[in-house]
Write an enzyme that holds these catalytic residues in place. Sequence first.
Site, PDB file in Angstrom:
ATOM      1  N   VAL A 116      -9.558  -4.009   3.759  1.00  0.00           N
ATOM      2  CA  VAL A 116     -10.417  -3.093   4.522  1.00  0.00           C
ATOM      3  C   VAL A 116     -11.478  -3.877   5.292  1.00  0.00           C
ATOM      4  O   VAL A 116     -11.742  -3.600   6.463  1.00  0.00           O
ATOM      5  CB  VAL A 116     -11.081  -2.050   3.586  1.00  0.00           C
ATOM      6  N   ARG A 124     -16.120 -17.494  -4.090  1.00  0.00           N
ATOM      7  CA  ARG A 124     -14.763 -18.079  -3.940  1.00  0.00           C
ATOM      8  C   ARG A 124     -14.338 -18.095  -2.464  1.00  0.00           C
ATOM      9  O   ARG A 124     -13.644 -18.991  -2.009  1.00  0.00           O
ATOM     10  CB  ARG A 124     -13.778 -17.220  -4.765  1.00  0.00           C
ATOM     11  N   SER A 125     -14.791 -17.101  -1.702  1.00  0.00           N
ATOM     12  CA  SER A 125     -14.367 -17.021  -0.292  1.00  0.00           C
ATOM     13  C   SER A 125     -15.385 -17.625   0.666  1.00  0.00           C
ATOM     14  O   SER A 125     -15.121 -17.744   1.860  1.00  0.00           O
ATOM     15  CB  SER A 125     -14.125 -15.558   0.097  1.00  0.00           C
ATOM     16  N   CYS A 157      -9.434   7.472   0.836  1.00  0.00           N
ATOM     17  CA  CYS A 157      -8.569   7.608   2.016  1.00  0.00           C
ATOM     18  C   CYS A 157      -7.748   8.894   1.993  1.00  0.00           C
ATOM     19  O   CYS A 157      -7.651   9.605   2.997  1.00  0.00           O
ATOM     20  CB  CYS A 157      -7.646   6.403   2.130  1.00  0.00           C
ATOM     21  N   GLN A 166       1.372   7.373  -1.007  1.00  0.00           N
ATOM     22  CA  GLN A 166       0.373   6.403  -0.574  1.00  0.00           C
ATOM     23  C   GLN A 166       0.928   4.993  -0.484  1.00  0.00           C
ATOM     24  O   GLN A 166       1.602   4.507  -1.397  1.00  0.00           O
ATOM     25  CB  GLN A 166      -0.850   6.470  -1.497  1.00  0.00           C
ATOM     26  N   ARG A 177       2.525   6.485  -5.405  1.00  0.00           N
ATOM     27  CA  ARG A 177       2.573   5.228  -4.661  1.00  0.00           C
ATOM     28  C   ARG A 177       3.996   5.037  -4.147  1.00  0.00           C
ATOM     29  O   ARG A 177       4.956   5.178  -4.919  1.00  0.00           O
ATOM     30  CB  ARG A 177       2.190   4.054  -5.559  1.00  0.00           C
ATOM     31  N   HIS A 225      -0.774   6.511   4.691  1.00  0.00           N
ATOM     32  CA  HIS A 225      -0.553   7.478   3.595  1.00  0.00           C
ATOM     33  C   HIS A 225       0.014   8.765   4.197  1.00  0.00           C
ATOM     34  O   HIS A 225      -0.408   9.191   5.274  1.00  0.00           O
ATOM     35  CB  HIS A 225      -1.868   7.823   2.897  1.00  0.00           C
ATOM     36  N   ASN A 279      -4.304   4.506   6.193  1.00  0.00           N
ATOM     37  CA  ASN A 279      -5.281   4.556   5.092  1.00  0.00           C
ATOM     38  C   ASN A 279      -6.341   3.457   5.181  1.00  0.00           C
ATOM     39  O   ASN A 279      -7.433   3.587   4.629  1.00  0.00           O
ATOM     40  CB  ASN A 279      -4.561   4.429   3.741  1.00  0.00           C
TER      41      ASN A 279
HETATM   42  C1  2RA Z   1      -5.341   3.723  -3.037  1.00  0.00           C
HETATM   43  N1  2RA Z   1      -6.885   5.444  -2.328  1.00  0.00           N
HETATM   44  O1  2RA Z   1      -4.599   4.118  -2.126  1.00  0.00           O
HETATM   45  C2  2RA Z   1      -6.741   4.275  -3.172  1.00  0.00           C
HETATM   46  C3  2RA Z   1      -7.792   3.243  -2.905  1.00  0.00           C
HETATM   47  N2  2RA Z   1      -7.709   2.710  -1.623  1.00  0.00           N
HETATM   48  O2  2RA Z   1      -5.019   2.881  -3.863  1.00  0.00           O
END
Ligand code: 2RA
Length: 338
Positions: free
Chosen positions: A14, A39-40, A130, A157, A236, A243, A317
């Site tokens: 993001v 670290r970055s 999102c 998603q 997922r 999404h 998303n």
């Molecule tokens: C996801 N909405 O899609 C959650 C967090 N970004 O994993």
Amino acid sequence: RVFDVAVVGVTGAVGQVMVSILEERQFPVGRLYALASERSAGKRVQFRGQSIVVENLDTFDFSKVQIGLFSPGASVSKIYAPKAGEAGCVVIDNTSQFRQDADIPLVVPEVNPQAIAQYKNRHIIANPNCSTIQMLVALKPIYDAVGITRINVATYQSVSGTGKEAIEELAGQTAALLNAKPIEPTVYPKQIAFNVLPHIDVFMDNGYTKEEMKMIWETQKIMGDDRILVNPTAVRVPVFYGHSEAVHIETREKITAEQARALLSKAPGVVVMDERAPGGYPTAVTEAAGTDPVFVGRIREDLSHPNGLNLWVVSDNIRKGAALNSVQIAEILVKDYI
Ligand code: 2RA
């Protein structure tokens, strides 16, 4: 006027898009500070043709900036967002950390821009999840016209919602499986390539996942209406960006598909793609990934309910679901508030 801006979590999925959207939309940035973990630190990000060195969040002085766009993970925002607020910076936080705080506004510019005024409480504005953002951008015009009493939604998603490691896992598994060499999952509990997982975030005692509960809590807070009943299932899917959501609503007064289509065609942030023909609907890959709108299709009246209406809602998303929404909040902030 120009504003000095810090992007926190700048190397994440993001954070990187936040920087590119600030440039794309010509946000009036005086100086951009790129912040991440130790670290970055030392890495570089590109902004307006300049290479900017990533600095360590832990040692940054937030009195140097007026706006902080945060997407570093909830545990990091929990510590640094209040510090930044106390230093006079206005934080727009993309994590789940502050969304349920009664004194912190939870904002979707197309839905409840007036809530931004509450930033004065703690100098923090929360960016919604999102899957909530895209659903409410699509439902707001219908809610205003005929009221909504209940929302059933199934989400599909993409893995970018989990982060860069998940993107790499899906790509790696897909390649390996196409070569008939299965790879043990590490980011997800089960294989995500060519599969779908009905599990996002942690499981709650009531059997819903936290991702599903976010859609309930956030919908009621953003709409300012805790009478809206929400019944989510968050899934997922093996998609990289974008999404998708099958949304089934019950409205207080009857609205036809034609009326809904006409309303949505004029709605801010919405693109209607609703031909009752092969390909006449939006998808994550062909329309949403890399673009800004919330796309709506498959608009049809629910055959099983007199005031039911079904919609298919698709959006990127990482953009509208996170980075773009945050920058749009910042645009209103600098135009009307600070
Ligand atoms: C996801 N909405 O899609 C959650 C967090 N970004 O994993």
